[in-house]
Design an enzyme around this catalytic site. Structure first.
Site, PDB file in Angstrom:
ATOM      1  N   CYS A   1      -9.914   9.855   8.448  1.00  0.00           N
ATOM      2  CA  CYS A   1      -8.544   9.508   8.046  1.00  0.00           C
ATOM      3  C   CYS A   1      -7.512  10.323   8.820  1.00  0.00           C
ATOM      4  O   CYS A   1      -7.588  11.555   8.859  1.00  0.00           O
ATOM      5  CB  CYS A   1      -8.408   9.760   6.545  1.00  0.00           C
ATOM      6  SG  CYS A   1      -6.726   9.682   5.951  1.00  0.00           S
TER       7      CYS A   1
ATOM      8  N   CYS B   1     -10.540  13.970   4.552  1.00  0.00           N
ATOM      9  CA  CYS B   1     -11.602  13.011   4.915  1.00  0.00           C
ATOM     10  C   CYS B   1     -11.614  12.839   6.437  1.00  0.00           C
ATOM     11  O   CYS B   1     -10.552  12.656   7.054  1.00  0.00           O
ATOM     12  CB  CYS B   1     -11.354  11.667   4.241  1.00  0.00           C
ATOM     13  SG  CYS B   1     -11.225  11.800   2.455  1.00  0.00           S
TER      14      CYS B   1
ATOM     15  N   CYS C   1      -4.963   4.602   7.696  1.00  0.00           N
ATOM     16  CA  CYS C   1      -4.160   5.480   6.862  1.00  0.00           C
ATOM     17  C   CYS C   1      -3.527   6.617   7.656  1.00  0.00           C
ATOM     18  O   CYS C   1      -4.203   7.434   8.256  1.00  0.00           O
ATOM     19  CB  CYS C   1      -5.080   6.041   5.784  1.00  0.00           C
ATOM     20  SG  CYS C   1      -4.311   7.180   4.674  1.00  0.00           S
TER      21      CYS C   1
ATOM     22  N   CYS D   1      -2.116  14.947   3.000  1.00  0.00           N
ATOM     23  CA  CYS D   1      -3.190  14.938   1.998  1.00  0.00           C
ATOM     24  C   CYS D   1      -4.076  16.163   2.202  1.00  0.00           C
ATOM     25  O   CYS D   1      -4.392  16.513   3.339  1.00  0.00           O
ATOM     26  CB  CYS D   1      -4.013  13.669   2.132  1.00  0.00           C
ATOM     27  SG  CYS D   1      -5.311  13.551   0.873  1.00  0.00           S
TER      28      CYS D   1
ATOM     29  N   CYS E   1       0.867  -1.174   0.000  1.00  0.00           N
ATOM     30  CA  CYS E   1       0.000   0.000   0.000  1.00  0.00           C
ATOM     31  C   CYS E   1       0.907   1.228   0.000  1.00  0.00           C
ATOM     32  O   CYS E   1       1.577   1.510   0.998  1.00  0.00           O
ATOM     33  CB  CYS E   1      -0.899  -0.030   1.232  1.00  0.00           C
ATOM     34  SG  CYS E   1      -1.995   1.379   1.330  1.00  0.00           S
TER      35      CYS E   1
HETATM   36  S1  SF4 Z   1      -8.662   8.985   2.931  1.00  0.00           S
HETATM   37 FE1  SF4 Z   1      -7.003  10.243   3.778  1.00  0.00          FE
HETATM   38  S2  SF4 Z   1      -5.327  10.040   2.322  1.00  0.00           S
HETATM   39 FE2  SF4 Z   1      -7.197   9.303   1.288  1.00  0.00          FE
HETATM   40  S3  SF4 Z   1      -7.996  11.121   0.214  1.00  0.00           S
HETATM   41 FE3  SF4 Z   1      -9.006  11.095   2.214  1.00  0.00          FE
HETATM   42  S4  SF4 Z   1      -7.693  12.378   3.543  1.00  0.00           S
HETATM   43 FE4  SF4 Z   1      -6.511  11.852   1.715  1.00  0.00          FE
END
Ligand code: SF4
Length: 382
Positions: free
Chosen positions: A150, A147, A368, A143, A136
């Protein structure tokens, strides 16, 4: 975040026709502070010729980098010492990263933290089963998508990864686990479509130079407005036939719920996302995988399964259900096994192709970005 959207839109809009030119000029730019990891055998032959050496020297570098895992030029002892010294003086390096930490979970899942030359930290996970070793990989440091479930999204974006930093992750897992990776998923830190050029270059390197079949590679996205059809065209241009899997992180069956979980979805209505997915399927002939993290009590009710089935019905697609792996910063819950089973059955009864992805490495913070965040906290405290 604003810069990334701008970068993405301008990238897709202007660079389709210039990619070939960039490839031609890539070697011309390989003069100082450059990395060899990520270059093909042909690139390295050309590099050797430009250096006044014979082409076979380039093939030797290729073998030592990709097969033998050479970490620095001096360890490639088949090259003349004088040339190695001269390359080092010019600042040319292989481009491997230093290991900061490795953790192995009870189920043998490996978490690796690698340090970049500018002091950033990249998180990579190796997931072994009897028949597979899946890596992975991260495509960015941090990022910008935010989200809510995450850990990576909590810290924002530092920067996108270069090709050598992506390829290094796969070679490092191979070395650490002493086993050849069979699958690569771009599901680590970052939004791959915001770093699409380096992601596609990495896919080319992984297939041609490391020997991982393109069908064994998955690129995951939460969706960037209006990019999927252009992604199909770019990938065809770069890789020939598109064979990798596109995984779209849906995580909710309607716009209101989706934007409450994925803030960036406010700018990309779920109907537009689905329309772009259909266009992607038409252009590539490849089905799309929809990822759906089940958050206990939030998006895991029967009504959500029905809405999800209506959304993807008649669509060349597959739904992957994943039970949420709790992170400390948010109050989401993992759904019960019976809720997960019911959700799955409801989808199956509606004719949806569905599978459940097992969470791996749960005793070692597999979600993640969790491990990287802990490392950063540790470094800030010490
Ligand atoms: S899950 Fe985490 S790493 Fe993936 S797009 Fe959303 S914020 Fe970014």
């Amino acid at each position: 975040m604003g810069n990334d959207w701008f970068y993405c839109i301008s990238y897709f809009g202007t660079e389709i026709g210039t990619w070939l030119n960039e490839l031609v000029t890539k070697l011309l730019h390989l003069s100082s502070n450059s990395f060899l990891l990520g270059l093909s055998s042909e690139d390295l032959e050309e590099f050797a010729r430009r250096e006044g050496e014979q082409a076979f020297r380039g093939r030797q570098i290729h073998e030592w980098i990709y097969q033998r895992g050479a970490k620095d030029l001096d360890s490639i002892t088949v090259l003349p010492k004088k040339w190695r010294d001269s390359l080092q003086k010019k600042g040319i390096k292989i481009g491997r990263l230093d290991e900061i930490e490795r953790i192995v979970a009870q189920d043998s899942t490996l978490k690796l933290l690698k340090g970049t030359v500018d002091g950033e930290i990249i998180e990579t996970v190796g997931i072994p089963t009897d028949k597979r070793l899946t890596v992975c990989v991260s495509s960015q440091i941090g990022c910008p998508m935010g989200c809510r479930f995450c850990a990576t999204g909590k810290g924002g974006l530092s920067r996108s990864l270069d090709v050598n930093e992506i390829v290094d992750q796969v070679i490092s897992v191979r070395e650490t686990m002493n086993r050849r990776p069979t699958h690569v998923v771009f599901m680590g830190m970052g939004e791959p479509l915001l770093n699409i050029r380096n992601v596609l270059d990495s896919i080319e390197c992984l297939t041609k130079d490391i020997g991982i079949g393109q069908r064994k590679i998955t690129v995951s996205t939460v969706g960037i407005p209006d990019t999927l059809p252009d992604l199909a065209k770019l990938a065809q241009e770069r890789l020939g036939r598109v064979k990798f899997t596109l995984a779209v992180s849906l995580h909710a069956p309607n716009q209101d719920l989706r934007k409450s979980i994925i803030p960036s979805a406010s700018a990309y209505p779920i109907t537009s996302l689905l329309k772009d997915c259909k266009r992607y399927v038409e252009l590539t002939g490849r089905r799309v995988s929809f990822e759906y993290i089940l958050l206990g009590g939030l998006n895991d009710k029967d009504i959500h399964a029905e809405q999800l089935a209506n959304l993807v019905r008649g669509f060349q697609s597959h739904v992957n259900l994943i039970a949420y792996n709790p992170i400390t910063e948010e109050d989401f819950k993992r759904p019960s096994q019976s809720r997960l089973n019911s959700f799955r059955e409801l989808l199956e009864n509606k004719g949806v192709a569905v599978s459940v992805r097992a969470s791996r490495g749960r005793d070692k913070d597999a979600a993640c970005g969790q491990l990287r965040r802990q490392q950063i906290d540790k470094m800030n405290i010490n």
